[in-house]
Design a protein around this motif. Structure first.
Motif, PDB file in Angstrom:
ATOM      1  N   VAL A   1      -2.159   7.435  -6.498  1.00  0.00           N
ATOM      2  CA  VAL A   1      -2.142   6.066  -6.403  1.00  0.00           C
ATOM      3  C   VAL A   1      -1.410   5.145  -5.680  1.00  0.00           C
ATOM      4  CG1 VAL A   1      -2.077   3.495  -7.657  1.00  0.00           C
ATOM      5  CG2 VAL A   1      -2.877   5.608  -8.236  1.00  0.00           C
ATOM      6  N   PRO A   2      -0.594   5.711  -4.671  1.00  0.00           N
ATOM      7  CA  PRO A   2       0.542   4.944  -3.850  1.00  0.00           C
ATOM      8  C   PRO A   2      -0.585   5.591  -2.670  1.00  0.00           C
ATOM      9  CG  PRO A   2       1.950   5.470  -5.721  1.00  0.00           C
ATOM     10  CD  PRO A   2       0.500   6.391  -6.108  1.00  0.00           C
ATOM     11  N   ARG A   3      -0.761   7.099  -2.571  1.00  0.00           N
ATOM     12  CA  ARG A   3      -0.861   7.444  -1.427  1.00  0.00           C
ATOM     13  C   ARG A   3      -2.450   7.169  -1.308  1.00  0.00           C
ATOM     14  NH1 ARG A   3      -4.507  11.311  -0.874  1.00  0.00           N
ATOM     15  NH2 ARG A   3      -4.483  11.580  -3.489  1.00  0.00           N
ATOM     16  N   LEU A   4      -2.846   6.735  -2.003  1.00  0.00           N
ATOM     17  CA  LEU A   4      -4.701   6.124  -1.747  1.00  0.00           C
ATOM     18  C   LEU A   4      -4.229   4.694  -1.189  1.00  0.00           C
ATOM     19  CD1 LEU A   4      -6.312   7.421  -4.759  1.00  0.00           C
ATOM     20  CD2 LEU A   4      -6.909   8.797  -2.225  1.00  0.00           C
ATOM     21  N   ALA A   5      -3.879   4.020  -1.944  1.00  0.00           N
ATOM     22  CA  ALA A   5      -3.478   2.441  -1.708  1.00  0.00           C
ATOM     23  C   ALA A   5      -2.748   2.468  -0.314  1.00  0.00           C
ATOM     24  CB  ALA A   5      -2.468   1.797  -2.617  1.00  0.00           C
ATOM     25  N   TYR A   6      -1.849   3.080  -0.183  1.00  0.00           N
ATOM     26  CA  TYR A   6      -1.218   3.316   1.400  1.00  0.00           C
ATOM     27  C   TYR A   6      -2.617   3.240   2.865  1.00  0.00           C
ATOM     28  CZ  TYR A   6       1.085   4.078   5.525  1.00  0.00           C
ATOM     29  OH  TYR A   6       1.620   3.766   6.689  1.00  0.00           O
ATOM     30  N   ALA A   7      -2.859   4.470   2.062  1.00  0.00           N
ATOM     31  CA  ALA A   7      -4.236   4.652   3.060  1.00  0.00           C
ATOM     32  C   ALA A   7      -5.141   3.967   3.341  1.00  0.00           C
ATOM     33  CB  ALA A   7      -4.858   5.588   2.797  1.00  0.00           C
ATOM     34  N   GLY A   8      -5.949   2.884   2.073  1.00  0.00           N
ATOM     35  CA  GLY A   8      -6.836   2.469   1.446  1.00  0.00           C
ATOM     36  C   GLY A   8      -6.050   0.523   3.025  1.00  0.00           C
ATOM     37  N   GLY A   9      -5.273   0.116   2.333  1.00  0.00           N
ATOM     38  CA  GLY A   9      -4.707  -0.997   3.098  1.00  0.00           C
ATOM     39  C   GLY A   9      -4.113  -0.886   4.282  1.00  0.00           C
ATOM     40  N   HIS A  10      -3.656   0.296   4.924  1.00  0.00           N
ATOM     41  CA  HIS A  10      -3.691   0.582   5.758  1.00  0.00           C
ATOM     42  C   HIS A  10      -4.858   0.366   7.033  1.00  0.00           C
ATOM     43  CE1 HIS A  10      -2.336   2.885  10.175  1.00  0.00           C
ATOM     44  NE2 HIS A  10      -1.206   1.341   9.979  1.00  0.00           N
ATOM     45  N   ALA A  11      -6.213   1.232   6.475  1.00  0.00           N
ATOM     46  CA  ALA A  11      -7.514   1.001   7.284  1.00  0.00           C
ATOM     47  C   ALA A  11      -8.040  -0.585   7.306  1.00  0.00           C
ATOM     48  CB  ALA A  11      -8.206   1.682   6.632  1.00  0.00           C
ATOM     49  N   LEU A  12      -7.376  -1.194   5.714  1.00  0.00           N
ATOM     50  CA  LEU A  12      -8.727  -2.692   5.771  1.00  0.00           C
ATOM     51  C   LEU A  12      -7.934  -3.331   6.700  1.00  0.00           C
ATOM     52  CD1 LEU A  12      -8.635  -2.403   1.916  1.00  0.00           C
ATOM     53  CD2 LEU A  12     -10.267  -2.753   3.657  1.00  0.00           C
ATOM     54  N   ALA A  13      -6.037  -3.381   7.564  1.00  0.00           N
ATOM     55  CA  ALA A  13      -5.787  -4.231   8.269  1.00  0.00           C
ATOM     56  C   ALA A  13      -6.150  -3.679   9.365  1.00  0.00           C
ATOM     57  CB  ALA A  13      -3.947  -3.761   7.510  1.00  0.00           C
ATOM     58  N   ALA A  14      -6.410  -2.507  10.033  1.00  0.00           N
ATOM     59  CA  ALA A  14      -7.440  -2.273  11.083  1.00  0.00           C
ATOM     60  C   ALA A  14      -8.301  -2.634  11.368  1.00  0.00           C
ATOM     61  CB  ALA A  14      -6.986  -0.937  11.544  1.00  0.00           C
ATOM     62  N   GLY A  15      -9.348  -2.815  10.452  1.00  0.00           N
ATOM     63  CA  GLY A  15     -10.401  -3.358  10.343  1.00  0.00           C
ATOM     64  C   GLY A  15     -10.295  -4.318   9.895  1.00  0.00           C
ATOM     65  N   ALA A  16      -9.321  -5.483   9.440  1.00  0.00           N
ATOM     66  CA  ALA A  16      -9.598  -7.077   9.842  1.00  0.00           C
ATOM     67  C   ALA A  16      -9.463  -7.441  10.864  1.00  0.00           C
ATOM     68  CB  ALA A  16      -8.796  -7.660   8.139  1.00  0.00           C
ATOM     69  N   SER A  17      -8.922  -6.590  11.396  1.00  0.00           N
ATOM     70  CA  SER A  17      -8.203  -7.143  12.890  1.00  0.00           C
ATOM     71  C   SER A  17      -9.529  -6.906  13.911  1.00  0.00           C
ATOM     72  CB  SER A  17      -6.689  -6.696  12.832  1.00  0.00           C
ATOM     73  OG  SER A  17      -5.450  -7.148  12.465  1.00  0.00           O
ATOM     74  N   ALA A  18      -9.736  -6.000  13.767  1.00  0.00           N
ATOM     75  CA  ALA A  18     -11.360  -5.519  14.396  1.00  0.00           C
ATOM     76  C   ALA A  18     -12.342  -6.606  14.287  1.00  0.00           C
ATOM     77  CB  ALA A  18     -11.649  -4.050  14.471  1.00  0.00           C
ATOM     78  N   ALA A  19     -12.637  -6.461  12.871  1.00  0.00           N
ATOM     79  CA  ALA A  19     -14.014  -7.369  12.616  1.00  0.00           C
ATOM     80  C   ALA A  19     -14.134  -8.658  12.783  1.00  0.00           C
ATOM     81  CB  ALA A  19     -13.642  -6.898  11.019  1.00  0.00           C
ATOM     82  N   VAL A  20     -12.680  -9.629  12.913  1.00  0.00           N
ATOM     83  CA  VAL A  20     -12.643 -10.800  13.381  1.00  0.00           C
ATOM     84  C   VAL A  20     -12.616 -10.866  14.605  1.00  0.00           C
ATOM     85  CG1 VAL A  20     -10.920 -11.150  10.926  1.00  0.00           C
ATOM     86  CG2 VAL A  20     -10.044 -11.353  13.471  1.00  0.00           C
ATOM     87  N   THR A  21     -12.010  -9.929  15.282  1.00  0.00           N
ATOM     88  CA  THR A  21     -12.662 -10.469  17.110  1.00  0.00           C
ATOM     89  C   THR A  21     -13.891  -9.537  17.276  1.00  0.00           C
ATOM     90  OG1 THR A  21     -10.209  -8.881  17.101  1.00  0.00           O
ATOM     91  CG2 THR A  21     -11.889  -9.261  19.134  1.00  0.00           C
ATOM     92  N   VAL A  22     -14.696  -8.943  16.568  1.00  0.00           N
ATOM     93  CA  VAL A  22     -16.063  -8.776  16.721  1.00  0.00           C
ATOM     94  C   VAL A  22     -16.411 -10.623  16.326  1.00  0.00           C
ATOM     95  CG1 VAL A  22     -18.149  -7.681  15.938  1.00  0.00           C
ATOM     96  CG2 VAL A  22     -16.243  -5.920  16.323  1.00  0.00           C
TER      97      VAL A  22
END
Length: 302
Positions: free
Chosen positions: A263-284
């Motif tokens: 769980v921690p490994r999956l959560a960290y990978a997901g959280g890290h991806a969402l942090a990058a994706g959200a920043s890109a998304a609001v820019t778009v």
């Protein structure tokens, strides 16, 4: 050029653009509240973000931690001042005083709001048992607010022809800052996403004010041919970050249990991806809201 003959007339353009920007700003505020409520005010949200931080500690390498901290250490008051000075120079060189004020406000207002919200308004209740280092309130992220507000200020103040290139280049840095706050363990994913949405709301609200005073016009220049080259990675990060991060989030939430070591490994990978994706998304979203729109028409009356 007589703009009144184009697509419904220039007189209706400011009103339409203003409404679009204000709707976007209001939507961003609603989403900010939703992210805070789900991530900070629920047991599941707190457990998942605690798992993100636990996964970060498990998967962290010395080199990755050093790179993350090195990047974030450069986000200082001095660098912020230099960025604001750059925005002012661009705006004043273009003889756009109102637009310059909006660009500077896009940096200053979100920073003030982020500090007030974090310190005095948006508390973090103790809903789950966790070490003291995981219990502090950090919503929204100040570092992400700085990076994204500088990016959005630049998007507003540069000429339309260069907007795509300027945003594409600066976005690489701003998105990295948001992702690194999670990688360094300085912030939770919701802190970064909340900061993204807060900056989007302020930028759209201020740009909406320009529109409502008639300071917009249809863009008469085509974007630079290089814009697509710089903006394509932004779209890829949006799709990959939000899509992949959401799948990892769902899987880690479904399996959310202290006894499951994955769980921690999956959560960290997901959280890290969402942090990058959200920043890109609001820019778009900001770029889409200003598509084919030149801000602060010098011929307009205030």
């Amino acid at each position: 050029m007589n703009y009144e003959k184009r697509g419904g007339g220039s007189r209706s353009l400011p009103a339409r653009v203003g409404r679009r920007l204000w709707v976007t700003a209001a939507t961003a505020l609603v989403l900010t509240a939703a992210v805070y409520t789900l991530s900070v005010r629920t047991v599941t949200g707190q457990r998942w973000e605690n798992a993100v931080l636990a996964g970060r500690r498990q998967d962290e390498t010395l080199a990755a931690a050093r790179d993350a901290n090195h990047m974030l250490d450069h986000v200082t008051v001095s660098s912020l001042g230099a960025a604001v000075a750059m925005l002012m120079l661009i705006g004043l060189a273009r003889r756009r005083p109102a637009l310059t004020a909006v660009a500077v406000g896009t940096v200053g207002i979100p920073l003030l709001l982020a500090e007030v919200l974090k310190r005095y308004v948006l508390s973090r209740p103790e809903l789950v048992d966790a070490p003291a280092r995981l219990s502090g309130n950090s919503f929204p992220s100040g570092h992400t607010t700085i990076a994204m507000s500088v990016l959005f200020g630049l998007a507003l103040v540069v000429p339309y022809r260069l907007r795509g290139i300027a945003v594409g280049v600066c976005a690489l840095w701003a998105i990295s800052v948001g992702a690194y706050t999670v990688a360094a363990g300085w912030h939770r994913p919701s802190d970064t996403i909340g900061a993204d949405l807060l900056v989007l709301a302020v930028a759209c609200a201020l740009a909406g004010l320009l529109a409502r005073t008639g300071r917009v016009r249809p863009a008469t220049e085509r974007p630079s041919p290089l814009s697509a080259l710089f903006l394509a990675p932004l779209c890829l990060v949006t799709l990959g970050g939000l899509g992949g991060g959401s799948l990892l989030l769902l899987e880690s939430v479904v399996r959310l249990s202290p006894a499951d070591p994955a769980v921690p490994r999956l959560a960290y990978a997901g959280g890290h991806a969402l942090a990058a994706g959200a920043s890109a998304a609001v820019t778009v979203v900001l770029l889409a809201s200003l598509h084919r729109i030149d801000l602060d028409d010098p011929a307009a009356s205030p």
